[in-house]
Design a protein around this motif. Structure first.
Motif, PDB file in Angstrom:
ATOM      1  N   SER A 447       3.917  -5.198   3.533  1.00  0.00           N
ATOM      2  CA  SER A 447       5.174  -4.296   3.160  1.00  0.00           C
ATOM      3  C   SER A 447       6.447  -4.491   3.957  1.00  0.00           C
ATOM      4  CB  SER A 447       4.531  -2.856   3.953  1.00  0.00           C
ATOM      5  OG  SER A 447       3.241  -2.623   3.541  1.00  0.00           O
ATOM      6  N   ARG A 662       6.252  -0.989  12.166  1.00  0.00           N
ATOM      7  CA  ARG A 662       5.134  -1.198  11.423  1.00  0.00           C
ATOM      8  C   ARG A 662       4.381   0.350  11.130  1.00  0.00           C
ATOM      9  NH1 ARG A 662       0.745  -3.000   8.925  1.00  0.00           N
ATOM     10  NH2 ARG A 662      -1.173  -2.572   9.976  1.00  0.00           N
ATOM     11  N   VAL A 663       3.720   0.159   9.865  1.00  0.00           N
ATOM     12  CA  VAL A 663       3.124   1.230   9.479  1.00  0.00           C
ATOM     13  C   VAL A 663       2.006   0.789   8.816  1.00  0.00           C
ATOM     14  CG1 VAL A 663       4.381   2.094   7.767  1.00  0.00           C
ATOM     15  CG2 VAL A 663       2.842   3.556   8.651  1.00  0.00           C
ATOM     16  N   THR A 665      -0.672   0.465   5.624  1.00  0.00           N
ATOM     17  CA  THR A 665      -0.558   0.880   4.283  1.00  0.00           C
ATOM     18  C   THR A 665      -2.026   1.337   4.052  1.00  0.00           C
ATOM     19  OG1 THR A 665       1.047  -0.946   3.708  1.00  0.00           O
ATOM     20  CG2 THR A 665      -0.073   0.237   2.037  1.00  0.00           C
ATOM     21  N   ASP A 690       2.439  -2.931  -3.619  1.00  0.00           N
ATOM     22  CA  ASP A 690       1.836  -3.013  -2.332  1.00  0.00           C
ATOM     23  C   ASP A 690       0.442  -2.184  -1.902  1.00  0.00           C
ATOM     24  OD1 ASP A 690       1.995  -3.911   0.602  1.00  0.00           O
ATOM     25  OD2 ASP A 690       3.092  -2.174   1.101  1.00  0.00           O
ATOM     26  N   VAL A 691      -0.265  -3.222  -1.410  1.00  0.00           N
ATOM     27  CA  VAL A 691      -1.571  -2.691  -1.210  1.00  0.00           C
ATOM     28  C   VAL A 691      -1.931  -2.819   0.658  1.00  0.00           C
ATOM     29  CG1 VAL A 691      -2.476  -3.190  -3.363  1.00  0.00           C
ATOM     30  CG2 VAL A 691      -2.702  -4.980  -1.414  1.00  0.00           C
TER      31      VAL A 691
HETATM   32 MG   LIG Z   1       1.313  -2.743   4.525  1.00  0.00          MG
END
Ligand SMILES: [Mg+2]
Ligand SMILES: Nc1nc2c(ncn2[C@@H]2O[C@H](COP(=O)(O)OP(=O)(O)OP(=O)(O)O)[C@@H](O)[C@H]2O)c(=O)[nH]1
Length: 847
Positions: A447, A662-663, A665, A690-691
């Protein structure tokens, strides 16, 4: 090789379906079945001697005489209507043959002097003589011709098979104790039948000139014509003719249908059947051993006729001794390997079905059927893989406009994407442009890289996101504080965690009274005793509670079926009215913050900033963290060195803050970029997917493999001394090697450009400089120097070696050492962009 296997191997390439060496129905079946033989709707298995072992039929009720052995649990009749079956009564004219080799064939004239019965069979003459000069051959002769019938509404059966597959296997292996292999269940949708037949096959090491056989007619007591083979051959030829009691059109020479396989790992299928209650039985308990070596050499002794050179009166079919193999052996069928590969590739699927017409449609005038991998590769090129609502997967070989209940695999996954620009993708109808997929374990930087792309190529939206990133940064800070307190004052924090995050009033530290969001008077100066540290830490507990406050928001919603489903944590979108944030701590509970809560938290953080800094900078705290090997600076979402700035009431995250925050996903998302021309490359539309990288997310990856042009795989090198957050038994570098191996060896990705980002190079360098020994964590590193150059080169070699040994085709690999949080990676982004675009310009006309 068993005769039946040789026969089917050679005739499968004719594309008529599965050829049965034993076309006659087993005579222990009820007359209601044997009179007609194999029918559409039959469920059974192919036996090792080349027969169809019927079990039940789905088109007639459970109490119908043909269903005399019973039916599976929850049996439903698949009702067919008039017109659902296409019949061709004269599909095979009398005297026709299906042969794997070039054949010379002629009708035998009736000759009274040879003692033949004075009969004229339907094919004319007294039988047939065939000869071939091939080294191996399989022949089916139909003296009286044959009929074919096929189901038109195949979709009906496919959906039925997907729905009932599990119960079928339970019925066969648990209730009936048949020990059938996973993948062997066959649902018949078409059959070619004849009233008489002769089958023969042989295989010699060298060509020994012409091989000749005669299929001769004779009359039996009923007045019907019966056939038998004669030969003057010295070499052994396997041959059968039938039926013993001619008269009915009940001999099945070719079958067509769905092969059905449940999800189970290849290895899990080995070993004997365990007896366990049906309810608890998992697929692995249901099957005996299995082997997918096509045409594996098994003891060959069944029904072989040893002709001797004694003129035309050779032994007849009746002399053959049919032996049965005591152990179940794998009967090769091309759909089995295809199903196996589908299940390997579509990890979300619980059952795979493949119809014979699928693999038949990709045959290319070959004398021997290609092996399963090749058929699978051709199928992937021709049809999209689709999934059903029950978790079934199949090649969608039908016209999709007529198939309502299915959708391409990629569309299913994208339906979950809460992005406005998420578009359903169809294998044959995708939008032009470049599709780039980001893969790698959790916290590898996927991400972050995406945000770097956004920063460069979608600047307007990136800027809009900045303010909405603030609650994530708050959450990151609070997590850091939680980590510190857990390390230095576990006594005050553990009961809170144990008690399921109690409210401030219930907190265990009642010795310190903490008013809501008012400034706290924390102990001044660095504390030198553990009680000082505890006291300082305790002043910060309300901050942890502040985060708890978010959890009072609706973190779950109810769907139409009344089930509670967690709201997804998504990458921040400026237009959203509230933010969904996911903590990366052990509890991993999603929580939602309203604007008011977010502001309140910011004020709390601001008011406690001094105390947090004191705790963080306290030498004793630093010492404890060091002893406990907690390197907060290297953890994702580290902002403690910037506290006064990021906790200011009017704080708006900078571009770098957005990159550093930071988060996790938890749902795949697709982002579209319009790339402007830049001198090297023309303009183009890019979709970057994005996974989530944690283990629980990886099953979703495969749904995006379709039509992807390039994959950037991020492997964080700094993870050598860490375990996965979701599994403390797995080293992060080893996990990266494992998934990299899977990506490299995936057949679906064989044509895809792989770009390897050996990421977090900066953190690797810091760790090695701090004296953390790579060799302590990676055994193979041995006594090499612990400097970043040697270490990174070693790690890179491991990845490139895996790529080389696991790619099914030779392809180049582009690898880079990266620190994607670093501003310099921005130039890398444009390098990647140029590279992918150039590659695609060369290999396709997409742009
Ligand atoms: Mg991510
Ligand atoms: N120092 C440093 N930090 C990095 C680097 N790459 C990523 N990070 C940080 O590591 C954290 C994790 O990155 P993400 O991009 O969220 O990881 P991800 O791969 O998307 O993880 P999941 O969404 O869980 O699959 C972020 O806080 C980044 O700022 C890097 O090269 N160096």
């Amino acid at each position: 090789m068993a005769d039946s296997q040789l026969y089917s191997r050679l005739l499968l390439s004719k594309g008529a379906g599965y050829p049965l060496w034993l076309p006659e129905p087993y005579d222990d079946l009820p007359p209601a079945y044997t009179d007609g033989g194999v029918s559409i709707g039959d469920v059974g298995v192919i036996t090792s001697d080349g027969a169809f072992d019927f079990v039940f039929n789905i088109c007639v009720p459970s109490d119908h005489p043909v269903n005399s052995v019973g039916v599976p649990e929850d049996f439903e009749v698949a009702a067919l209507s008039h017109g659902d079956i296409r019949r061709a009564p004269r599909h095979y004219p009398p005297g026709s043959d299906v042969s794997s080799a070039k054949l010379k064939k002629r009708s035998l004239a009736f000759s009274a002097s040879s003692g033949d019965n004075p009969i004229i069979p339907a094919g004319g003459g007294a039988g047939f003589s065939i000869s071939t000069s091939s080294r191996e051959a399989a022949v089916l002769l139909l003296p009286d011709g044959g009929a074919s019938m096929d189901l038109r509404r195949k979709q009906l059966f496919r959906d039925y098979a997907l729905k009932h597959a599990d119960r079928w296997y339970r019925f066969l292996n648990k209730d009936l104790g048949r020990m059938v292999e996973n993948g062997s269940v066959y649902l018949i949708t078409g059959v070619d039948k004849a009233a008489s037949w002769g089958v023969a096959c042989f295989s010699q090491d060298t060509s020994e000139g012409e091989v000749s056989l005669e299929l001769k007619a004779s009359m039996v007591a009923t007045g019907n014509v019966k056939y038998s083979w004669t030969s003057t051959e010295v070499s052994p030829i396997a041959a059968r003719a039938g039926p013993d009691e001619p008269g009915n059109l009940n001999q099945a020479v070719f079958l067509r249908g769905y092969k059905v396989m449940l999800r189970e790992r290849f290895a899990g299928l080995r070993g004997a059947v365990k007896v366990s209650p049906v309810e608890d039985a998992k697929p692995r308990d249901l099957f005996p051993r299995k082997s997918y070596v096509p045409y594996s050499d098994v003891k060959s002794s069944s029904s072989r006729l040893e002709f001797t050179a004694t003129g035309s009166s050779g032994p007849t079919e009746g002399d053959a001794v049919v032996e049965y193999f005591p152990e179940p052996i794998h009967v090769y069928h091309p759909a089995d390997m295809i199903n196996e590969l589908i299940l390997q590739d579509v990890q979300t699927a619980s059952v795979a079905v493949t119809h014979d017409s699928d693999w038949i449609s990709v045959l290319q005038d070959e004398s021997i059927i290609p092996e399963g991998h090749e058929l699978y590769r051709r199928l992937l090129e021709k049809y999209p893989l689709s999934t059903s609502e029950e978790g079934g997967v199949f090649f969608n070989s039908f016209d999709t406009s007529r198939e309502i209940s299915e959708s391409p695999v990629s569309e299913i996954a994208l339906k979950q994407v809460p992005e406005k620009n998420a578009a359903p993708l169809h294998a044959h109808n995708r939008e032009p442009g470049v599709r780039l997929l980001l893969l790698g374990q959790s916290e590898s930087g996927k991400s972050t890289l995406l945000r770097q792309f956004q920063r460069m190529y979608d600047h307007e939206n990136f800027e809009k996101q900045r303010i909405s990133r603030r609650p994530i940064i708050q959450s990151n800070i609070i997590n850091s504080i939680r980590t510190i307190i857990s390390a230095v004052a576990p006594k005050i924090i553990s009961p809170r965690i144990d008690s399921g995050r109690s409210s401030p009033a219930e907190a265990s530290v009642d010795s310190i009274s903490v008013p809501g969001s008012i400034a706290i008077s924390a102990p001044e100066g660095p504390g030198n005793s553990s009680s000082d540290i505890e006291a300082l830490a305790a002043t910060l507990l309300p901050l942890l509670d502040a985060e708890d406050g978010y959890e009072r928001g609706p973190s779950v919603v109810q769907n139409l079926a009344g089930q509670l489903i967690p709201l997804p944590a998504v990458e921040m979108n400026a237009e959203q009215t509230y933010e969904v944030v996911r903590r990366s701590d052990a509890s991993r509970v999603p929580f939602i913050g309203s604007k008011e809560l977010e502001t309140e938290t910011q004020l709390r953080l601001q008011s406690m900033c001094g105390a947090v800094v004191r705790l963080w900078k306290n030498p004793d705290v630093q010492a404890i963290l060091k002893t406990k090997k907690i390197h907060l600076e290297d953890n994702p979402g580290f902002f403690l060195d910037d506290l006064s700035r990021v906790t200011a009431a009017d704080y708006v995250p900078s571009a770098d803050d957005v990159i550093m925050s930071r988060v996790e996903t938890t749902e795949p998302s697709q982002h579209t970029f319009e790339m402007q021309p830049n001198g090297h490359t023309p303009s183009s539309t890019w979709s970057i997917i994005d996974v989530g990288g944690s283990k629980t997310q990886r099953h979703k990856w495969l749904t995006f493999f379709e039509n992807v042009n390039a994959i950037i795989f991020l492997a964080p090198l700094s993870g050598f001394d860490q375990c996965l957050a979701e599994d403390s038994t797995i080293n992060r570098i080893e996990d990266s090697w494992t998934i990299w191996k899977e990506i490299c060896s995936s057949i679906l990705l064989a044509q895809v450009d792989l770009i390897l980002f050996l990421n977090k190079y900066d953190v690797l360098e810091r760790k090695l400089k701090a004296g953390i020994q790579l060799s302590k964590h990676i055994a193979g590193y041995q006594d090499r120097s612990n400097d970043v150059k040697t270490a990174s080169a070693y790690l890179k070699n491991k990845f490139t070696a895996i790529h080389e040994s696991h790619s099914s085709k030779r392809r180049s690999l582009h690898s880079f050492f990266t620190s994607v949080t670093d501003a310099s990676s921005v130039s890398l982004v444009s390098t990647v962009r140029d590279m992918v675009v150039r590659q695609n310009l060369v290999t396709s006309d997409l742009l």
